[in-house]
Enzyme design. Structure first.
Site, PDB file in Angstrom:
ATOM      1  N   LYS A  23       0.836  -1.196   0.000  1.00  0.00           N
ATOM      2  CA  LYS A  23       0.000   0.000   0.000  1.00  0.00           C
ATOM      3  C   LYS A  23       0.880   1.259   0.000  1.00  0.00           C
ATOM      4  O   LYS A  23       0.655   2.183  -0.781  1.00  0.00           O
ATOM      5  CB  LYS A  23      -0.895  -0.015   1.244  1.00  0.00           C
ATOM      6  CG  LYS A  23      -1.942   1.049   1.240  1.00  0.00           C
ATOM      7  CD  LYS A  23      -2.785   1.003   2.515  1.00  0.00           C
ATOM      8  CE  LYS A  23      -3.680  -0.209   2.555  1.00  0.00           C
ATOM      9  NZ  LYS A  23      -4.341  -0.395   3.844  1.00  0.00           N
ATOM     10  N   ARG A  94      -2.716   3.372   8.698  1.00  0.00           N
ATOM     11  CA  ARG A  94      -3.104   2.151   7.979  1.00  0.00           C
ATOM     12  C   ARG A  94      -1.957   1.171   7.892  1.00  0.00           C
ATOM     13  O   ARG A  94      -0.818   1.562   7.678  1.00  0.00           O
ATOM     14  CB  ARG A  94      -3.538   2.494   6.548  1.00  0.00           C
ATOM     15  CG  ARG A  94      -4.759   3.360   6.476  1.00  0.00           C
ATOM     16  CD  ARG A  94      -4.969   3.926   5.084  1.00  0.00           C
ATOM     17  NE  ARG A  94      -6.118   4.817   5.071  1.00  0.00           N
ATOM     18  CZ  ARG A  94      -7.356   4.426   4.763  1.00  0.00           C
ATOM     19  NH1 ARG A  94      -7.594   3.183   4.425  1.00  0.00           N
ATOM     20  NH2 ARG A  94      -8.344   5.286   4.796  1.00  0.00           N
ATOM     21  N   GLY A 103      -7.791  -6.867   4.839  1.00  0.00           N
ATOM     22  CA  GLY A 103      -8.555  -6.888   6.088  1.00  0.00           C
ATOM     23  C   GLY A 103      -7.904  -7.658   7.219  1.00  0.00           C
ATOM     24  O   GLY A 103      -8.499  -7.820   8.281  1.00  0.00           O
ATOM     25  N   MET A 105      -5.048  -6.961   8.826  1.00  0.00           N
ATOM     26  CA  MET A 105      -4.400  -6.150   9.855  1.00  0.00           C
ATOM     27  C   MET A 105      -5.223  -4.886  10.088  1.00  0.00           C
ATOM     28  O   MET A 105      -6.261  -4.710   9.484  1.00  0.00           O
ATOM     29  CB  MET A 105      -2.973  -5.843   9.455  1.00  0.00           C
ATOM     30  CG  MET A 105      -2.086  -7.072   9.566  1.00  0.00           C
ATOM     31  SD  MET A 105      -0.444  -6.741   9.021  1.00  0.00           S
ATOM     32  CE  MET A 105      -0.708  -6.236   7.369  1.00  0.00           C
ATOM     33  N   ARG A 340      -3.971  -1.487  -5.532  1.00  0.00           N
ATOM     34  CA  ARG A 340      -3.134  -2.695  -5.435  1.00  0.00           C
ATOM     35  C   ARG A 340      -3.563  -3.604  -6.575  1.00  0.00           C
ATOM     36  O   ARG A 340      -4.644  -3.418  -7.162  1.00  0.00           O
ATOM     37  CB  ARG A 340      -3.329  -3.388  -4.092  1.00  0.00           C
ATOM     38  CG  ARG A 340      -4.749  -3.821  -3.846  1.00  0.00           C
ATOM     39  CD  ARG A 340      -4.940  -4.356  -2.439  1.00  0.00           C
ATOM     40  NE  ARG A 340      -6.355  -4.558  -2.183  1.00  0.00           N
ATOM     41  CZ  ARG A 340      -6.931  -4.505  -0.994  1.00  0.00           C
ATOM     42  NH1 ARG A 340      -6.215  -4.241   0.068  1.00  0.00           N
ATOM     43  NH2 ARG A 340      -8.211  -4.729  -0.849  1.00  0.00           N
ATOM     44  N   HIS A 456     -16.363  -7.403   2.344  1.00  0.00           N
ATOM     45  CA  HIS A 456     -15.323  -8.309   2.821  1.00  0.00           C
ATOM     46  C   HIS A 456     -15.568  -9.736   2.338  1.00  0.00           C
ATOM     47  O   HIS A 456     -14.682 -10.406   1.809  1.00  0.00           O
ATOM     48  CB  HIS A 456     -15.299  -8.261   4.356  1.00  0.00           C
ATOM     49  CG  HIS A 456     -14.378  -9.260   4.961  1.00  0.00           C
ATOM     50  ND1 HIS A 456     -14.813 -10.479   5.421  1.00  0.00           N
ATOM     51  CD2 HIS A 456     -13.044  -9.242   5.151  1.00  0.00           C
ATOM     52  CE1 HIS A 456     -13.786 -11.149   5.892  1.00  0.00           C
ATOM     53  NE2 HIS A 456     -12.695 -10.425   5.739  1.00  0.00           N
ATOM     54  N   SER A 808      10.382 -43.865 -16.752  1.00  0.00           N
ATOM     55  CA  SER A 808       9.331 -43.042 -16.145  1.00  0.00           C
ATOM     56  C   SER A 808       9.516 -43.111 -14.633  1.00  0.00           C
ATOM     57  O   SER A 808       9.444 -44.197 -14.041  1.00  0.00           O
ATOM     58  CB  SER A 808       7.961 -43.572 -16.549  1.00  0.00           C
ATOM     59  OG  SER A 808       6.967 -42.800 -15.926  1.00  0.00           O
ATOM     60  N   CYS A 876       5.654 -40.024 -13.479  1.00  0.00           N
ATOM     61  CA  CYS A 876       4.226 -40.343 -13.437  1.00  0.00           C
ATOM     62  C   CYS A 876       3.711 -40.485 -12.004  1.00  0.00           C
ATOM     63  O   CYS A 876       2.578 -40.887 -11.787  1.00  0.00           O
ATOM     64  CB  CYS A 876       3.913 -41.582 -14.256  1.00  0.00           C
ATOM     65  SG  CYS A 876       4.724 -43.063 -13.647  1.00  0.00           S
ATOM     66  N   TYR A 896       8.771 -35.379 -20.257  1.00  0.00           N
ATOM     67  CA  TYR A 896       7.351 -35.146 -19.997  1.00  0.00           C
ATOM     68  C   TYR A 896       7.024 -35.316 -18.524  1.00  0.00           C
ATOM     69  O   TYR A 896       7.796 -35.908 -17.767  1.00  0.00           O
ATOM     70  CB  TYR A 896       6.477 -36.090 -20.842  1.00  0.00           C
ATOM     71  CG  TYR A 896       6.571 -37.550 -20.449  1.00  0.00           C
ATOM     72  CD1 TYR A 896       5.731 -38.091 -19.483  1.00  0.00           C
ATOM     73  CD2 TYR A 896       7.497 -38.395 -21.055  1.00  0.00           C
ATOM     74  CE1 TYR A 896       5.819 -39.434 -19.122  1.00  0.00           C
ATOM     75  CE2 TYR A 896       7.595 -39.727 -20.707  1.00  0.00           C
ATOM     76  CZ  TYR A 896       6.753 -40.242 -19.738  1.00  0.00           C
ATOM     77  OH  TYR A 896       6.836 -41.548 -19.372  1.00  0.00           O
TER      78      TYR A 896
HETATM   79  C1  PEP Z   1       4.739 -44.463  -8.591  1.00  0.00           C
HETATM   80  O1  PEP Z   1       5.234 -45.282  -7.821  1.00  0.00           O
HETATM   81  O2  PEP Z   1       5.045 -43.270  -8.587  1.00  0.00           O
HETATM   82  C2  PEP Z   1       3.694 -44.869  -9.533  1.00  0.00           C
HETATM   83  C3  PEP Z   1       3.245 -44.049 -10.438  1.00  0.00           C
HETATM   84  O3  PEP Z   1       3.189 -46.118  -9.364  1.00  0.00           O
HETATM   85  P1  PEP Z   1       2.043 -46.485  -8.326  1.00  0.00           P
HETATM   86  O4  PEP Z   1       1.566 -45.219  -7.711  1.00  0.00           O
HETATM   87  O5  PEP Z   1       1.008 -47.172  -9.132  1.00  0.00           O
HETATM   88  O6  PEP Z   1       2.768 -47.367  -7.393  1.00  0.00           O
END
Ligand code: PEP
Ligand code: MG
Length: 937
Positions: A23, A94, A103, A105, A340, A456, A808, A876, A896
């Protein structure tokens, strides 16, 4: 050199929010770009920290001298004098930290009033009512904030006088009433603190500054910072802004209002806001009076409306960002009191990002970086099914979009209590206050009967992305009795209602919802993200329906299909159980032959939905006992079956006896199923099967099943299971290829710790491939790879990459094995304690543990790519959908990330941002800046 703690608005560095608070910095900036800001100055956050650090409740030496110097400047600029009875200068005090905490403080208005300056104010304004109104407001605010007198003490007095006089609205109070109220307020303070209200204006200022500093450590502020992860690095301490008072309640040529430069609920580029004529700012923000939409100002004060439009345009043009601003009109002069960056919901953030690029206000990169990926989740929330035909029972203002149903609660504590037990609740209040914040966290939605779109409740709900309907005036709330009257219905605590923050309607009961759709702006923004991202975003799904949804969300392939989930469907579980119960290879093969066409159809359906995107199919992973009931369950079932058998036999006996008793009955009594011989046979079969299952469950028992006979270890010891799955994948691929579909299947092996395991499985893959290629006369195109989810796999990555074409990272298991924490036990036993006590900063099953698991990943990527430079590497585990983890994956050069469908949009934006924030890009940006500098020089 003596450190400077106090900065006038004309000299403070408008970019230094850390030092001056958001502010304060903006007030300096606005002053310096020529906007009409009331004169004032900022006491820095450093002064706050130094005060909070010292053991004594005293401002540091010299600070009040700096303040006095600045007050002298204000006196010069305004021509008024602080504490002078004839022509008093009044100020507001303020709070304002580096990151906005609306809001949370404290703020004190009208400071500088005392018995004698009050008379001066009355003389200055020739308005006795106005003078006493200002005075009673000051005593209450100062009493509450600086002296700790509970609000209710003042409210009791105020309400009692209103009731005695039969006055409903505050505007009905006369000068005499307000005078009496002020005097009684002074008494309340004296009684509560044991001292008279401070008359010396510099004493008032000193106490107020300390109170605002202390509010940094107040419960509300601490809760807020915890909830929004505001760390000390981001905002440490609050600044204090001392600003000359301007009054919006000096008559009908005065007003006060708040506005957003664009609609913060939808993002629409339009004047947005509310104002109240003849009122003070707090009246709007606190929702005490329901204000008018700013558009009405075109009739009421057309010239000022024009000025307001100009102010709004200047603010956006200067800040290149949507602004949330407050203003006051005092006797026809417009002052900007604050600006702001506007807090918006996801829809508005996305829309304004795209539109501001179109207007050349920001670049595409800025547009992408401006949206916190996590907020996109709001856009994936359901909305009310438009086909529903329920009648709304009340109508309020659409203050924060989204729909929510839940049990009505009337105060924040109840909301928190019920919310903690997993109940969905809607917090219904007349109006909300900052101290209700914990109730917001626990509620699905907020409903108020008073206040506007900038009250608010509305601002906080929007910031949290929760639905809010504000100012539903048809609702009469009785907090004490925990009930509310809505039209003719009396709502009690616990009754279910539904609110629609998109149109302000309120319904009784629960209304069905439908999934949200992607707006064109979101598509555009995510497309920009895809264009700059290096990481691809895949999804973890195992059904064609989920796959189709993920494609709608922009998934670029399937990164993980857990085939075991396909085994659980009702039509296949019995076959899977037969496979497990098989005692011979032939019996097992027989069950697998029945499973094969089902799996093939599953895979084909996935390929069809995803074509031409890659689909990674993981071979069976969990220990097979997971497909059987538990030992306890089987024992209980067996016991019941045996009891049933006895009962059935008993019924048979009874029937026989009845036949004897009914001597000479024409018809013999034939008991129905299951109380006959067929029934007994059926029960016997069931008992035999369950006994077999029980035996198997006992045989398969493992002390640590997650470290036991599962994954590739199962696939190698029962090769026929993986062989069936591999055949199903490749046959489905062959059929798709024959149908002219371009597909990219990938076969992935779980739990691998040595290359030898991969070699064994690959042999089966190659054999199957050759056989099918001959059979179909085609070439099969697929990839063969491995999960990296045990520590040894990371250590042997170089060797594994000789066999695997892709890795992966299964960071769920890799986290378990790196920490030696069992996920299930950790998350409900000790991890919350570890997190709360900062032994571990985050839950490593949600946020990738960059320092431990991340280091292993770095090694595995490096060694894997030394062997196979074009090795495709993904993640994954759950962390694959978390923005900070995605940033790490980008920096670690992964190919990925793969996450559940609703995380896909979040991951796409996070992947784009990761590219924009990556060190290499920052270096290039810096280089560019340097080049430009050279040119300029
Ligand atoms: C993992 O272990 O990260 C995975 C994707 O396999 P799961 O969760 O099926 O064991
Ligand atoms: Mg795993």
């Amino acid at each position: 050199m003596i450190k400077q703690y106090v900065f006038s608005f004309t000299e403070g560095d408008g970019k230094n929010k850390k030092l001056l608070g958001g502010k304060g910095a903006n007030l300096c900036e606005m002053t310096q770009i020529g906007l009409n800001v009331p004169p004032g100055f900022v006491i820095s956050t450093e002064a706050c920290l130094s005060y909070l650090d010292s053991a004594k409740d005293e401002l540091q030496a010299g600070l009040m001298n700096e303040v006095r110097d600045q007050m002298a400047l204000l006196e010069k600029q305004t021509g008024k004098k602080f504490g002078e009875p004839d022509n008093p200068l009044l100020v507001s005090v303020r709070s304002g930290s580096a990151l906005s905490m609306p809001g949370m403080m404290d703020t004190i208005l009208n400071l500088g009033l005392n018995m004698s300056t009050l008379q001066g104010l009355i003389k200055q304004t020739s308005n006795e009512r106005f003078g006493y109104d200002a005075y009673r407001r000051f005593i209450q605010l100062f009493g509450k904030v600086a002296l700790g007198v509970p609000d209710e003490k003042f409210d009791e007095v105020f309400d009692a006088i209103k009731a005695r006089e039969g006055i409903a609205a505050d505007v009905g109070l006369t000068a005499t009433h307000l005078k009496e109220i002020s005097e009684r307020f002074l008494g309340v303070v004296h009684e509560h603190t044991g001292k008279p209200f401070p008359e010396d204006v510099y004493d008032q200022l000193n106490v107020a500054i300390r109170a605002v500093f202390r509010s940094w450590g107040g419960k509300r502020a601490v809760d807020y910072r915890r909830e929004f992860n505001i760390t000390p690095e981001m905002a440490n301490g609050t600044a204090v802004n001392i600003v000359t008072m301007v009054f919006g309640n000096m008559g009908d040529d005065s007003a006060t209002g708040v506005g957003f430069t664009r609609n913060p609920g939808t993002g629409e580029n339009t004047m947005y806001g509310e104002y109240l004529v003849n009122a003070q700012g707090e009246d709007v923000v606190a929702g005490i009076r329901t204000p008018k939409p700013v558009q009405e100002m075109t009739n009421e004060m057309p010239a000022l409306y024009e000025q307001l439009v100009e102010l709004r345009n200047k603010l956006e043009a200067h800040y290149h960002e949507v602004q949330d601003y407050e203003y006051t009109i005092e006797k026809g002069i417009l002052y900007c009191l604050q600006t702001r960056n506007g807090k918006m919901n996801a829809q508005a953030l996305v829309r304004t990002s795209v539109e501001m690029v179109g207007e050349d206000l920001i670049t595409r990169e800025q547009a992408l970086l401006r949206v916190d990926p996590e907020v996109l989740e709001q856009l994936l929330h359901p909305r009310l099914d438009p086909e529903h035909n329920s009648q709304a029972v009340a109508q309020g203002l659409p203050a924060s979009p989204g729909a929510a149903s839940g049990k009505v609660v009337f105060d924040a504590d109840r909301a928190e209590l019920l919310g903690r037990t997993g109940e969905q609740v809607i917090l219904l209040r007349e109006e909300t206050k900052p101290e209700d914040i914990h109730g917001f966290f626990a509620s699905q939605g907020i409903l108020t009967s008073r206040g506007g779109k900038t009250s608010h409740a509305a601002v906080v709900a929007r910031g949290m992305g929760k639905p809010c309907v504000a100012g539903a005036e048809g609702i009469e709330v009785d907090t004490r009795k925990r009930q509310a009257r809505v039209s003719n219905v009396l709502l009690h605590e616990g009754d279910t209602i539904t609110i629609d923050g998109g149109n302000g309607k309120v319904y009784l009961g629960e209304i069905p919802t439908i999934p949200p759709e992607f707006s064109q702006e979101l598509k555009t923004l995510l497309q920009w993200a895809d264009e700059v991202a290096r990481l691809k975003v895949m999804t973890n799904v195992d059904t064609p329906e989920a796959a189709a949804r993920a494609v709608d969300y922009g998934a670029m392939g399937i990164g993980l299909c857990r085939t075991e989930r396909m085994f659980n469907a009702q039509d296949r579980l019995p076959i899977v159980v037969d496979m497990i119960l098989a005692n011979t290879l032939a019996e097992r093969q027989e069950a697998l032959e029945r499973l094969l066409p089902i799996q093939r159809a599953d895979f084909k359906a996935l390929f069809q939905v995803m074509a031409p995107r890659p689909v990674t199919i993981r071979l069976l992973d969990p220990p097979i006992h997971e497909f059987l009931p538990s030992e306890r369950q089987l024992e209980a079932e067996l016991e019941r079956l045996k009891q049933l058998r006895n009962t059935v036999e008993g019924v048979g006996d009874l029937m026989g006896a009845m036949q004897l008793l009914a001597e000479g009955a024409a018809q013999p009594i034939t008991p129905p199923m299951p109380f006959n011989e067929n029934g007994v046979e059926l029960i016997d079969q069931a008992i035999a099967k369950k006994e077999l299952m029980l035996l198997k469950v006992r045989e398969l028992f493992e002390v640590n099943p997650m470290l036991g006979h599962r994954g590739v270890r199962l696939g190698i010891t029962y090769p026929e299971i993986y062989a069936m799955q591999i055949r199903a994948v490749l046959q489905a691929a062959a059929e798709c290829a024959e149908e002219g579909l371009t597909i990219h299947p990938e076969i992935m092996v779980p739990q691998v710790c040595t290359a030898e395991e991969l070699l064994r499985v690959r042999e089966v893959v190659l054999e199957t491939q050759h056989a099918l290629e001959q059979e179909h006369g085609i070439k099969l195109d697929y990839k063969f790879g491995t999960m990296i989810e045990v520590v040894r796999a990371c250590m042997r990555a170089g060797k594994l990459a000789e066999v695997a074409e892709f890795f992966s990272f299964g960071t769920n298991d890799l986290t378990q094995s790196t920490f030696s924490f069992s996920r299930e036990d950790a998350e409900n036993k000790f991890l919350p304690f570890y997190n709360e006590n900062r032994i571990l900063q985050d839950n490593p099953f949600e946020v990738l543990d960059v320092k431990g698991v991340g280091e292993l990943m770095h090694l595995a990527v490096e060694w894997g790519r030394q062997t196979r430079p074009d090795l495709k590497v993904g993640i994954c585990g759950e962390q694959g959908g978390h923005p900070a983890s995605i940033r790490f994956c980008h920096d670690a050069n992964l190919t990925y990330v793969s996450c559940s469908p609703p995380r896909v949009p979040i991951a796409r934006l996070a992947a784009g941002q990761a590219s924009l924030m990556s060190p290499s890009r920052v270096i290039i940006a810096n280089l560019k800046e340097q080049e430009e500098l050279e040119v300029i020089v």
